[in-house]
Design a protein around this motif. Structure first.
Motif, PDB file in Angstrom:
ATOM      1  N   SER A   5       1.133  -1.037  -0.020  1.00 33.46           N
ATOM      2  CA  SER A   5       0.068   0.130  -0.567  1.00 33.46           C
ATOM      3  C   SER A   5       0.739   1.091   0.173  1.00 33.46           C
ATOM      4  CB  SER A   5      -0.908   0.066   1.755  1.00 33.46           C
ATOM      5  OG  SER A   5      -2.175  -0.936   1.465  1.00 33.46           O
ATOM      6  N   PHE A   6       1.523   1.001   0.653  1.00 36.48           N
ATOM      7  CA  PHE A   6       3.153   2.321   0.810  1.00 36.48           C
ATOM      8  C   PHE A   6       3.664   2.708  -0.514  1.00 36.48           C
ATOM      9  CE2 PHE A   6       7.260   4.135   1.592  1.00 36.48           C
ATOM     10  CZ  PHE A   6       6.712   5.302   1.874  1.00 36.48           C
ATOM     11  N   ILE A   7       3.771   1.685  -1.108  1.00 31.18           N
ATOM     12  CA  ILE A   7       4.644   1.885  -2.706  1.00 31.18           C
ATOM     13  C   ILE A   7       3.990   1.916  -3.814  1.00 31.18           C
ATOM     14  CG2 ILE A   7       6.027  -0.032  -3.964  1.00 31.18           C
ATOM     15  CD1 ILE A   7       7.193  -1.596  -2.128  1.00 31.18           C
ATOM     16  N   PHE A   8       1.975   1.552  -3.464  1.00 29.08           N
ATOM     17  CA  PHE A   8       1.215   2.451  -4.568  1.00 29.08           C
ATOM     18  C   PHE A   8       1.121   3.742  -4.193  1.00 29.08           C
ATOM     19  CE2 PHE A   8      -2.692   2.821  -5.188  1.00 29.08           C
ATOM     20  CZ  PHE A   8      -2.892   2.574  -6.523  1.00 29.08           C
ATOM     21  N   LEU A   9       0.986   3.841  -2.960  1.00 28.50           N
ATOM     22  CA  LEU A   9       0.762   5.336  -2.689  1.00 28.50           C
ATOM     23  C   LEU A   9       2.251   6.118  -2.923  1.00 28.50           C
ATOM     24  CD1 LEU A   9      -1.214   5.560   0.535  1.00 28.50           C
ATOM     25  CD2 LEU A   9      -1.924   6.008  -1.979  1.00 28.50           C
ATOM     26  N   LEU A  10       3.083   5.740  -2.817  1.00 35.12           N
ATOM     27  CA  LEU A  10       4.563   6.607  -2.996  1.00 35.12           C
ATOM     28  C   LEU A  10       4.911   6.774  -4.780  1.00 35.12           C
ATOM     29  CD1 LEU A  10       6.849   7.534  -2.723  1.00 35.12           C
ATOM     30  CD2 LEU A  10       8.292   6.031  -2.269  1.00 35.12           C
ATOM     31  N   PHE A  11       4.560   5.525  -4.950  1.00 36.38           N
ATOM     32  CA  PHE A  11       4.050   5.483  -6.956  1.00 36.38           C
ATOM     33  C   PHE A  11       3.424   6.677  -7.393  1.00 36.38           C
ATOM     34  CE2 PHE A  11       2.650   3.607 -10.662  1.00 36.38           C
ATOM     35  CZ  PHE A  11       3.460   3.641 -11.758  1.00 36.38           C
ATOM     36  N   LEU A  12       1.972   6.378  -6.643  1.00 34.81           N
ATOM     37  CA  LEU A  12       0.692   7.322  -7.151  1.00 34.81           C
ATOM     38  C   LEU A  12       1.118   8.859  -7.007  1.00 34.81           C
ATOM     39  CD1 LEU A  12      -2.207   7.503  -8.098  1.00 34.81           C
ATOM     40  CD2 LEU A  12      -2.610   7.721  -6.425  1.00 34.81           C
ATOM     41  N   THR A  13       1.598   8.840  -6.366  1.00 38.14           N
ATOM     42  CA  THR A  13       2.369  10.374  -5.656  1.00 38.14           C
ATOM     43  C   THR A  13       2.873  11.147  -6.813  1.00 38.14           C
ATOM     44  OG1 THR A  13       1.898  10.559  -2.854  1.00 38.14           O
ATOM     45  CG2 THR A  13       3.103  12.398  -4.545  1.00 38.14           C
ATOM     46  N   LEU A  14       4.386  10.441  -6.815  1.00 37.63           N
ATOM     47  CA  LEU A  14       5.119  10.347  -7.895  1.00 37.63           C
ATOM     48  C   LEU A  14       4.628  10.763  -9.500  1.00 37.63           C
ATOM     49  CD1 LEU A  14       8.881   8.552  -6.053  1.00 37.63           C
ATOM     50  CD2 LEU A  14       7.543  11.720  -6.060  1.00 37.63           C
ATOM     51  N   ASN A  15       4.021   9.740  -9.360  1.00 38.85           N
ATOM     52  CA  ASN A  15       3.085  10.421 -10.749  1.00 38.85           C
ATOM     53  C   ASN A  15       2.683  11.013 -11.379  1.00 38.85           C
ATOM     54  OD1 ASN A  15       4.699   8.405 -12.159  1.00 38.85           O
ATOM     55  ND2 ASN A  15       3.852   6.569 -11.463  1.00 38.85           N
ATOM     56  N   SER A  16       1.267  11.969 -10.440  1.00 35.45           N
ATOM     57  CA  SER A  16       0.818  12.950  -9.992  1.00 35.45           C
ATOM     58  C   SER A  16       1.824  14.019 -10.224  1.00 35.45           C
ATOM     59  CB  SER A  16       0.092  12.699  -9.502  1.00 35.45           C
ATOM     60  OG  SER A  16       0.305  12.957  -7.687  1.00 35.45           O
ATOM     61  N   CYS A  17       2.818  14.076  -9.801  1.00 35.12           N
ATOM     62  CA  CYS A  17       3.883  15.935  -9.606  1.00 35.12           C
ATOM     63  C   CYS A  17       4.179  15.683 -11.531  1.00 35.12           C
ATOM     64  CB  CYS A  17       4.612  15.611  -9.144  1.00 35.12           C
ATOM     65  SG  CYS A  17       4.911  14.685  -7.803  1.00 35.12           S
ATOM     66  N   VAL A  18       4.323  17.433 -11.434  1.00 35.68           N
ATOM     67  CA  VAL A  18       4.289  18.068 -12.718  1.00 35.68           C
ATOM     68  C   VAL A  18       6.000  17.872 -12.790  1.00 35.68           C
ATOM     69  CG1 VAL A  18       3.718  19.335 -14.115  1.00 35.68           C
ATOM     70  CG2 VAL A  18       2.642  19.628 -13.383  1.00 35.68           C
ATOM     71  N   LYS A  19       6.501  17.280 -13.978  1.00 36.35           N
ATOM     72  CA  LYS A  19       8.028  17.383 -13.680  1.00 36.35           C
ATOM     73  C   LYS A  19       8.707  18.648 -14.827  1.00 36.35           C
ATOM     74  CE  LYS A  19       8.506  12.363 -14.130  1.00 36.35           C
ATOM     75  NZ  LYS A  19       7.254  12.202 -13.385  1.00 36.35           N
ATOM     76  N   TYR A  20       9.221  19.745 -13.878  1.00 37.12           N
ATOM     77  CA  TYR A  20       9.582  20.739 -14.682  1.00 37.12           C
ATOM     78  C   TYR A  20      11.046  20.653 -14.370  1.00 37.12           C
ATOM     79  CZ  TYR A  20       9.899  21.956  -9.055  1.00 37.12           C
ATOM     80  OH  TYR A  20      10.661  21.847  -7.941  1.00 37.12           O
ATOM     81  N   HIS A  21      11.170  21.858 -14.852  1.00 33.21           N
ATOM     82  CA  HIS A  21      13.004  22.042 -14.843  1.00 33.21           C
ATOM     83  C   HIS A  21      13.594  23.836 -14.799  1.00 33.21           C
ATOM     84  CE1 HIS A  21      12.313  22.517 -18.819  1.00 33.21           C
ATOM     85  NE2 HIS A  21      13.466  23.689 -18.853  1.00 33.21           N
ATOM     86  N   TYR A  22      14.685  24.377 -13.740  1.00 33.58           N
ATOM     87  CA  TYR A  22      14.761  25.798 -14.309  1.00 33.58           C
ATOM     88  C   TYR A  22      15.998  25.827 -15.750  1.00 33.58           C
ATOM     89  CZ  TYR A  22      12.810  26.092  -9.507  1.00 33.58           C
ATOM     90  OH  TYR A  22      12.672  25.998  -8.162  1.00 33.58           O
ATOM     91  N   ASN A  23      15.422  26.198 -16.394  1.00 36.94           N
ATOM     92  CA  ASN A  23      16.454  27.268 -17.500  1.00 36.94           C
ATOM     93  C   ASN A  23      17.321  28.061 -17.005  1.00 36.94           C
ATOM     94  OD1 ASN A  23      15.527  30.198 -17.051  1.00 36.94           O
ATOM     95  ND2 ASN A  23      14.000  29.707 -18.389  1.00 36.94           N
ATOM     96  N   GLU A  24      18.152  28.426 -17.688  1.00 35.88           N
ATOM     97  CA  GLU A  24      19.463  28.795 -17.477  1.00 35.88           C
ATOM     98  C   GLU A  24      19.594  29.992 -16.534  1.00 35.88           C
ATOM     99  OE1 GLU A  24      18.597  29.727 -21.683  1.00 35.88           O
ATOM    100  OE2 GLU A  24      19.034  28.176 -20.356  1.00 35.88           O
ATOM    101  N   GLU A  25      18.331  31.269 -17.026  1.00 33.34           N
ATOM    102  CA  GLU A  25      18.277  32.376 -16.065  1.00 33.34           C
ATOM    103  C   GLU A  25      17.550  31.724 -15.330  1.00 33.34           C
ATOM    104  OE1 GLU A  25      17.878  35.697 -18.703  1.00 33.34           O
ATOM    105  OE2 GLU A  25      17.912  34.623 -20.767  1.00 33.34           O
ATOM    106  N   GLY A  26      16.580  30.868 -14.447  1.00 33.96           N
ATOM    107  CA  GLY A  26      16.091  31.091 -13.075  1.00 33.96           C
ATOM    108  C   GLY A  26      14.777  30.746 -13.710  1.00 33.96           C
ATOM    109  N   GLY A  27      14.720  30.764 -14.995  1.00 33.58           N
ATOM    110  CA  GLY A  27      12.752  30.782 -14.894  1.00 33.58           C
ATOM    111  C   GLY A  27      12.264  29.314 -14.676  1.00 33.58           C
ATOM    112  N   VAL A  28      11.407  29.101 -14.653  1.00 29.05           N
ATOM    113  CA  VAL A  28      10.726  27.641 -14.051  1.00 29.05           C
ATOM    114  C   VAL A  28       9.730  27.176 -15.269  1.00 29.05           C
ATOM    115  CG1 VAL A  28       9.398  26.236 -12.878  1.00 29.05           C
ATOM    116  CG2 VAL A  28      10.108  27.846 -12.148  1.00 29.05           C
ATOM    117  N   ARG A  29      10.445  26.101 -15.942  1.00 25.81           N
ATOM    118  CA  ARG A  29       9.169  25.414 -17.295  1.00 25.81           C
ATOM    119  C   ARG A  29       8.778  23.762 -16.435  1.00 25.81           C
ATOM    120  NH1 ARG A  29       9.483  30.264 -17.212  1.00 25.81           N
ATOM    121  NH2 ARG A  29       9.749  31.173 -19.433  1.00 25.81           N
TER     122      ARG A  29
END
Length: 183
Positions: A5-29
């Protein structure tokens, strides 16, 4: 059983996150801008004439929800950038820098504005902002979270008190260079 149950909830939480990055000038995309609800063809063709894309909108007074000075830049394509700044008004280098700020998308219906923007909470998610374009062209954003009212505009407007709104003053500028964001 609890381990699974814990592994399933952890998997679900991580997959529902929006993956993002910071570009070279600090903008979030975000890595995939299709996660934004208003980034759909049916929203792109909506009338956006009440928003002045030849101006920026500056946070007119300090607000607890915004940690510093910010301005908003709207694009005719339905895209929007929220950009922090040190000075009011911001310089042309910051106004025209497509690599700064936090991205989002907006729609308008009459004077009602709805914004779907990236938020760096819960390991990255999109979140809504509702507000209205005032008769003088300025914008009032309700700082109550629309999700707590099932994202129903009249409910959000009703529960928002006047102290919990942020006011964004339209600031026309001839320094604005037009470009289409690359996200």
């Amino acid at each position: 059983m609890q381990r699974y149950s814990f592994i399933f909830l952890l998997f679900l939480t991580l997959n529902s996150c929006v993956k993002y990055h910071y570009n070279e000038e600090g903008g979030v995309r975000v890595n995939n801008s299709k996660v934004f609800k208003y980034n759909k063809e049916r929203f792109r063709s909506m009338d956006k004439s009440q928003i002045d894309t030849n101006a920026i909108y500056i946070l007119s007074e300090p607000h607890p929800m915004w940690d510093s000075f910010w301005f908003i830049r709207f694009f005719p394509t339905g895209q929007v950038l929220f950009i922090p700044c040190d000075t009011i008004p911001p310089g042309s280098g910051l106004i025209n820098n497509k690599n700064k700020g936090i991205q989002g998308y907006y729609i308008l219906k009459d004077s009602k504005i709805k914004i779907d923007m990236f938020q760096e909470i819960n390991y990255g998610q999109t979140g809504k902002y509702f507000g209205r374009v005032e008769s003088d062209g300025n914008i009032l954003l309700f700082e109550s979270r629309p999700e707590t009212c099932f994202s129903i505009y009249p409910l959000v407007e009703k529960v928002t008190n006047k102290k919990n709104n942020s006011h964004w003053r339209k600031f026309p500028t001839d320094q604005l260079k037009h470009y289409k964001p690359d996200w």
